[in-house]
Design an enzyme around this catalytic site. Structure first.
Site, PDB file in Angstrom:
ATOM      1  N   GLU A  58     -37.147  -6.355   0.478  1.00  0.00           N
ATOM      2  CA  GLU A  58     -37.447  -7.335  -0.562  1.00  0.00           C
ATOM      3  C   GLU A  58     -38.493  -8.364  -0.167  1.00  0.00           C
ATOM      4  O   GLU A  58     -39.306  -8.775  -0.998  1.00  0.00           O
ATOM      5  CB  GLU A  58     -36.173  -8.033  -1.038  1.00  0.00           C
ATOM      6  CG  GLU A  58     -35.370  -7.228  -2.064  1.00  0.00           C
ATOM      7  CD  GLU A  58     -34.450  -6.199  -1.434  1.00  0.00           C
ATOM      8  OE1 GLU A  58     -34.418  -6.110  -0.195  1.00  0.00           O
ATOM      9  OE2 GLU A  58     -33.758  -5.483  -2.180  1.00  0.00           O
ATOM     10  N   HIS A  68     -23.275  -9.307  -6.253  1.00  0.00           N
ATOM     11  CA  HIS A  68     -24.031  -8.631  -7.325  1.00  0.00           C
ATOM     12  C   HIS A  68     -23.747  -9.249  -8.694  1.00  0.00           C
ATOM     13  O   HIS A  68     -23.916  -8.585  -9.717  1.00  0.00           O
ATOM     14  CB  HIS A  68     -23.658  -7.146  -7.412  1.00  0.00           C
ATOM     15  CG  HIS A  68     -24.362  -6.258  -6.432  1.00  0.00           C
ATOM     16  ND1 HIS A  68     -24.201  -6.373  -5.074  1.00  0.00           N
ATOM     17  CD2 HIS A  68     -25.233  -5.220  -6.603  1.00  0.00           C
ATOM     18  CE1 HIS A  68     -24.929  -5.444  -4.461  1.00  0.00           C
ATOM     19  NE2 HIS A  68     -25.560  -4.735  -5.368  1.00  0.00           N
TER      20      HIS A  68
END
Ligand SMILES: Cc1ncc(C[n+]2csc(CCOP(=O)(O)OP(=O)(O)O)c2C)c(N)n1
Ligand SMILES: [Mg+2]
Lengths: 321, 333
Positions: free
Chosen positions: B70, B139
């Protein structure tokens, strides 16, 4: 290194527990009793089992989103795991964590991890504790091929070498990170060669073969326990299913899909030990029956269990606040 | 007007902007999908299928599958943006921002200011947030407060298919870094969306209900809940205004203050823990700018100060509910 009969039975029991557990997860997921998503470890049983086989509760592992197999291999109870995965009271984390956060500090299981690359730095820290306390114990970080590309993993490898901590980086290479092939995503192509370039010994073994993983791990343990710093072990595995239960896998060709189950670690173990007459097929079957009954009972009990008390929503944020 | 899903609306905005401007590229994990595999390449289109169909249409130069890295994804997108491309980088779940936050808040967001106004960083970070999917603590977060407090970033929280398309089109044409925070619980929500491209300006609130008894301000997935609460209250004769600021940065302070002038009562619904939340931010706005208009304490409907729990009953209790919004409004009356 020849294993005795009890050890072989233990390895078989662990691999089969993982197999039975994950098959049951697949079924429960289809039944809608498992909330969220589930990443199963089918096809990789020999990797987790072989890696954890010689570890004790005082050795620690950091796991991944595909962590059920690591949990079982490290000694977590399937009853508490099923409760957790279904979000029930009495789950190993009180139902607060779920499939991707199963942890059991008493067993040296520092957590499945929903952040790809989350575990390697944590495992460096666990290994640092072991080093500073001169315990002779080690830490292991499980990492996928996909997670091998994460900055945290690469930073952890370098730091583990620099700090010379007793740690093993296990790269479970199942060929895919989600829907992307490792062929594409790993620029260096070889995970073990890349790990070696960080300055630690690295080996690559057939992750479908318990005995190969176990032997590789023995070498790794010898190296790190002698105070030589970290070691990297790649286990080449096959991911039987998709990334998650229900993944249609259009990105895998039909030939590849058909071949996915040919390297079945459970069948290979059974054939090998029975053909060599190390264990009788009856003994293997008896263990299988027992394991499956336990797993099925655990799942059924978890289905029937109550949800957590609502008051627990706000507990355990801090030790004290 | 065609009725399409929030997911499709986002997909349409991407497709139309990519067709219009060759500098627009997508990059992220599995935005095409299947790279290097033996099956269909590019057929996945993201874990939620939002970018489906774009790889076959625009190819691997413009729909770029990346390794799981990322910091490099977001940083490379920022670098491409500041050198002439208009990247739309996908950060699959906003929770993963922890892995790459430096590239967002120290790098992309600060280029323009630090470089004395010389840099232009037309970067869009598409990401998704919110609870309800039983996805667990890593999440399910929203994290818009952390993003909103960063000077140099614009932060968008679309609450409907129409807004999603118009705001994303605006975001891609914008010359500043924008975080486009999709609500994963809204992907299947359908609504009317014009076929042709259109822009919704940033910093302009949408008024979804108009009433003089109280004002509810809500963001993202909380907007439909606020509307449901308003409709329940209307049955009891309580008329509330529902405001969706649509962007948390810039924030349409004027619309909030104007409405408060009329109603004197404010409830903010924010899917986020309470401390340093948008709820707290807007309460501060009301207290500091409209103290005299306030007839009651500001109602804050937020999540508790906890991570997002996994167990379904705990998660449901975590997210602000319609019942809690109704109750909060009644408390101000
Ligand atoms: C930081 C971060 N990025 C992306 C994801 C989404 N994600 C979950 S699992 C996964 C693939 C991981 O691949 P690999 O490491 O090979 O493990 P495998 O699934 O094959 O066991 C991805 C991209 C994530 N959870 N965390
Ligand atoms: Mg993998």
């Amino acid at each position: 290194m020849q294993l005795n009969r009890d050890e072989l039975k233990r390895a078989w029991r662990t691999m089969l527990t993982i197999r039975a557990f994950e098959e049951r997860v697949e079924k429960e997921f289809a039944d809608g009793t498992i909330p969220g998503f589930a990443h199963v470890y089918l096809g990789q049983e020999a990797s987790g089992t072989g890696v954890c086989f010689d570890l004790t509760d005082d050795d620690q592992i950091g796991s991944t989103h595909r962590g059920h197999g690591h949990c079982i291999a490290k000694g977590c109870e399937v009853e508490g795991m099923f409760l957790e995965i279904m979000g029930k009271a009495g789950g190993i984390c009180g139902g607060k964590g779920g499939s991707m956060h199963i942890a059991d500090m008493d067993k040296g299981m520092l957590g499945a991890n929903a952040i790809v690359g989350g575990s390697p730095p944590i495992a460096v820290g666990a290994a640092l504790t072991q080093k500073l306390r001169r315990t002779g114990h080690v830490a292991v970080a499980f990492t996928g091929d996909g997670a091998s590309n994460q900055g945290t993993t690469l930073e952890a490898m370098n730091m583990a070498v620099v700090l010379k901590v007793p740690m093993i980086f296990v790269f479970e290479n199942n060929g895919y990170g989600e829907f992307t092939s490792a062929e594409y995503s790993v620029g260096a192509k070889s995970l073990s060669e890349r790990a070696a370039a960080f300055g630690m010994p690295a080996a690559s073994v057939d992750g479908g073969d318990f005995f190969a993983v176990h032997a590789g791990m023995r070498e790794a343990l010898e190296h790190v326990r002698d105070g030589n710093g970290p070691y990297a072990l790649e286990t080449r595995c096959s991911r039987f299913l998709g990334h998650f239960v229900g993944d249609p896998q259009k990105y895998r060709g039909s030939e590849e899909l058909a071949a996915a189950r040919t390297n079945d670690p459970v069948l290979r173990f059974r054939d090998r030990v029975s053909e060599a007459a190390l264990l009788a097929i009856e003994e293997l079957n008896a263990i299988e029956t027992e394991v499956r009954a336990r797993v099925d009972a655990a799942a059924a009990a978890a289905r029937a269990a109550a949800l957590p008390d609502l008051a627990t929503l706000e507990t355990d944020v801090y030790v004290k606040y | 007007m065609p009725v399409i899903s929030y997911r499709k609306a986002i997909n349409q905005a991407l497709e139309q902007e990519m067709a219009r401007d060759a500098r627009v590229i997508l990059m992220g994990i599995d935005v095409g999908g299947g790279a290097g595999g033996s099956g269909d390449v590019g057929s996945v289109g993201g874990v939620m299928g939002v970018t489906k169909g774009l790889y076959p249409k625009f190819g691997s130069d413009r729909v770029i599958d990346t390794p799981i890295s990322e910091s490099a994804i977001i940083g490379a997108a920022a670098g491409a943006a500041v050198t002439g491309m208009r990247p739309v980088a996908e950060l699959m779940f906003v929770d993963f921002i922890g892995v790459c936050f430096d590239q967002i808040y120290n790098q992309a967001a600060k280029f323009r200011y630090m470089f004395g106004g010389k840099a232009r960083t037309p970067l869009v970070i598409r990401t998704m947030g919110g609870a309800g999917m039983r996805a667990g603590a890593q999440h399910s977060q929203t994290l818009h407060p952390i993003l909103t407090m960063v000077p140099g970033l614009k932060v968008v929280m679309p609450s409907s298919p129409y807004d999603a398309k118009g705001l994303l089109t605006r975001a891609i044409r914008d010359d500043d870094p924008v975080v486009f925070l999709e609500s994963k619980s809204l992907y299947d929500v359908k609504g009317e969306v014009p076929e042709e491209a259109y822009e919704i300006p940033f910093g302009e609130a949408n008024v979804l209900r108009d009433g003089r008894d109280a004002t509810i301000v809500a963001f993202g997935a909380m907007v439909p809940r606020a509307v449901a609460a308003a409709d329940l209250l209307a049955k009891e004769g309580v008329k509330v205004t529902v405001l969706d600021p649509r962007t948390t940065s810039p924030l349409d302070e004027e619309a909030i203050l104007d409405s408060l002038d009329e109603t004197g009562r404010l409830v903010v619904v924010d899917e986020s823990p309470p401390r340093c939340s948008l709820a707290a931010d807007i309460a501060a706005l009301a207290v500091s700018q409209a103290f005299d208009a306030l007839k009651a304490p500001v109602g804050l409907v937020t999540c508790p100060h906890t991570p997002v729990p996994f167990a379904p009953n705990l998660e449901d209790a975590y997210v602000p509910s319609v019942a809690r919004i109704v109750e909060a409004v009644k408390k101000t009356l």
